[in-house]
Design a protein around this motif. Structure first.
Motif, PDB file in Angstrom:
ATOM      1  N   MET A  92      -2.186   9.255   3.472  1.00 32.14           N
ATOM      2  CA  MET A  92      -1.866   8.090   3.082  1.00 32.14           C
ATOM      3  C   MET A  92      -1.457   7.925   1.568  1.00 32.14           C
ATOM      4  N   VAL A  93      -2.156   8.744   0.803  1.00 32.19           N
ATOM      5  CA  VAL A  93      -2.129   8.610  -0.670  1.00 32.19           C
ATOM      6  C   VAL A  93      -0.680   9.408  -0.828  1.00 32.19           C
ATOM      7  N   ASP A  94      -0.542  10.560  -0.209  1.00 31.41           N
ATOM      8  CA  ASP A  94       0.825  11.248  -0.353  1.00 31.41           C
ATOM      9  C   ASP A  94       1.985  10.531  -0.027  1.00 31.41           C
ATOM     10  N   ALA A  95       1.919   9.803   1.080  1.00 29.46           N
ATOM     11  CA  ALA A  95       2.886   8.807   1.678  1.00 29.46           C
ATOM     12  C   ALA A  95       3.478   7.757   0.641  1.00 29.46           C
ATOM     13  N   LEU A  96       2.217   7.208  -0.109  1.00 28.40           N
ATOM     14  CA  LEU A  96       2.637   6.178  -0.985  1.00 28.40           C
ATOM     15  C   LEU A  96       3.288   6.665  -2.077  1.00 28.40           C
ATOM     16  N   LEU A  97       3.097   8.012  -2.570  1.00 26.63           N
ATOM     17  CA  LEU A  97       3.469   8.827  -3.533  1.00 26.63           C
ATOM     18  C   LEU A  97       4.916   9.125  -3.286  1.00 26.63           C
ATOM     19  N   GLN A 153       9.896   8.344  -4.162  1.00 28.70           N
ATOM     20  CA  GLN A 153      10.749   9.566  -4.396  1.00 28.70           C
ATOM     21  C   GLN A 153      12.070   9.478  -3.461  1.00 28.70           C
ATOM     22  N   SER A 154      13.290   9.743  -3.778  1.00 29.67           N
ATOM     23  CA  SER A 154      14.075  10.214  -3.011  1.00 29.67           C
ATOM     24  C   SER A 154      15.035  11.145  -2.850  1.00 29.67           C
ATOM     25  N   GLY A 155      15.669  11.585  -2.115  1.00 30.08           N
ATOM     26  CA  GLY A 155      16.540  12.858  -2.236  1.00 30.08           C
ATOM     27  C   GLY A 155      16.506  13.365  -0.397  1.00 30.08           C
ATOM     28  N   MET A 156      17.555  14.230  -0.323  1.00 26.06           N
ATOM     29  CA  MET A 156      17.853  14.771   0.880  1.00 26.06           C
ATOM     30  C   MET A 156      16.770  15.837   1.417  1.00 26.06           C
ATOM     31  N   THR A 211      12.148   8.379  -8.364  1.00 28.69           N
ATOM     32  CA  THR A 211      13.060   7.483  -8.582  1.00 28.69           C
ATOM     33  C   THR A 211      12.683   5.916  -8.808  1.00 28.69           C
ATOM     34  N   GLY A 212      11.180   5.913  -8.947  1.00 31.62           N
ATOM     35  CA  GLY A 212      10.841   4.741  -9.365  1.00 31.62           C
ATOM     36  C   GLY A 212      10.662   3.858  -8.148  1.00 31.62           C
ATOM     37  N   LEU A 213      11.117   2.508  -8.358  1.00 31.60           N
ATOM     38  CA  LEU A 213      11.016   1.455  -7.267  1.00 31.60           C
ATOM     39  C   LEU A 213      12.551   1.324  -6.320  1.00 31.60           C
ATOM     40  N   TYR A 226      12.429   7.424   1.544  1.00 33.14           N
ATOM     41  CA  TYR A 226      12.731   6.361   1.942  1.00 33.14           C
ATOM     42  C   TYR A 226      12.087   5.853   3.515  1.00 33.14           C
ATOM     43  N   ALA A 227      11.673   6.719   4.253  1.00 36.58           N
ATOM     44  CA  ALA A 227      11.048   6.961   5.340  1.00 36.58           C
ATOM     45  C   ALA A 227       9.685   6.263   5.077  1.00 36.58           C
TER      46      ALA A 227
END
Length: 290
Positions: free
Chosen positions: A30-35, A39-42, A49-51, A263-264
């Motif tokens: 849960m915590v890892d998914a929140l962090l 983030q963003s990227g392929m 990338t913040g918000l 993003y997921a």
């Protein structure tokens, strides 16, 4: 004191094993998914990338469609399923009813069927040459097959029918169990006072089942917000994302489209936020202060 201390340590040792397991397999993800949602990227090439991911939600037409569809299922299906479960439980709680066990088993049986199996059966039933269209045409109700799976309106109806069919019996069991604890003398007193069956249902049964109704409503809400199997196997989210849900969109972002796990994770936390908000509203409406 030494014996008591040793006894408590043994107890904490047993609890510690469960705590470690829950922390590793539940809280850490849960915590890892929140962090990850920041983030963003392929693929695995992610940067903070913040918000940006959260801002992207409001401009994502697919997410808006998934959110709208999920709420459509939630608003229509959950109340309908709860009402049916209540009615069936009251009817099947009648000691004078013959074959009660058979009826209870028949209604509960869908809850233990395979999600994929029953979804595929519904898909074939409502296909263009399926049994539903054949039945309606034989009765001269329709002159040509209805495109249940390729029409946006009818596709949603099929999904709602499938979910209701599977989970009504599951909730009914909770109500049946609770009804066993209601003293029959309460109903006898109500009948002596001239209360009708409907009045007994609304003034006695529903208030007495209030905690169970609240529980089943919350669990059904959570289940509907996580709806995935039925949509994927019956309509595939189509036609044109007309039936896609939030959970299916999360899957597509991770495995169907170019992987964007950041993003997921953001979309997945939308479900968490919705669960918290809707559960709080349901507790408030029910007047439960605990």
């Amino acid at each position: 004191m030494r014996r008591l201390f040793r006894k408590n340590n043994i107890g904490w040792l047993f609890v510690l094993i469960s705590v470690i397991g829950v922390s590793i397999f539940y809280f850490y993800p849960m915590v890892d998914a929140l962090l990850l949602s920041f983030q963003s990227g392929m693929g695995s090439n992610l940067d903070y990338t913040g918000l940006d991911n959260w801002a992207r939600l409001f401009n994502d037409p697919t997410f808006i469609s998934a959110l709208t569809n999920t709420f459509t299922y939630l608003i229509i299906q959950v109340p309908m399923m709860i009402i049916f479960a209540l009615i069936f439980s009251v009817l099947l709680n009648d000691p004078t009813l013959k074959f009660r066990g058979l009826f209870r088993t028949a209604i509960f049986l869908p809850a233990v069927t395979s999600l994929v199996a029953y979804s595929v059966i519904f898909k074939y039933m409502f296909s263009g040459n399926g049994i539903v269209n054949q039945f309606l045409m034989n009765l001269a109700i329709i002159s040509e097959p209805i495109n249940f799976l390729t029409d946006s309106f009818w596709a949603k109806i099929v999904i709602i029918l499938a979910i209701t069919w599977r989970w009504t019996g599951y909730n009914m069991i909770f109500y049946l169990s609770a009804l066993q604890n209601i003293d029959n003398s309460i109903y006898e007193a109500a009948r002596i006072d001239g209360a009708s069956i409907f009045q007994q249902f609304t003034k006695i049964t529903i208030p007495m089942l209030k905690p169970i109704i609240l529980f089943t409503t919350i669990t059904s809400t959570i289940g509907t917000l996580q709806l995935f199997d039925e949509v994927v196997n019956i309509t595939g989210g189509g036609p044109g994302n007309a039936t896609i849900t939030i959970s299916q969109y999360i899957y597509n972002l991770s495995f169907e489209y170019t992987p964007n796990f950041g993003y997921a994770a953001t979309v997945s936390y939308v479900i968490v936020i919705l669960v918290v908000i809707l559960s709080a509203i349901q507790f408030k409406v029910a007047g439960d202060k605990e």
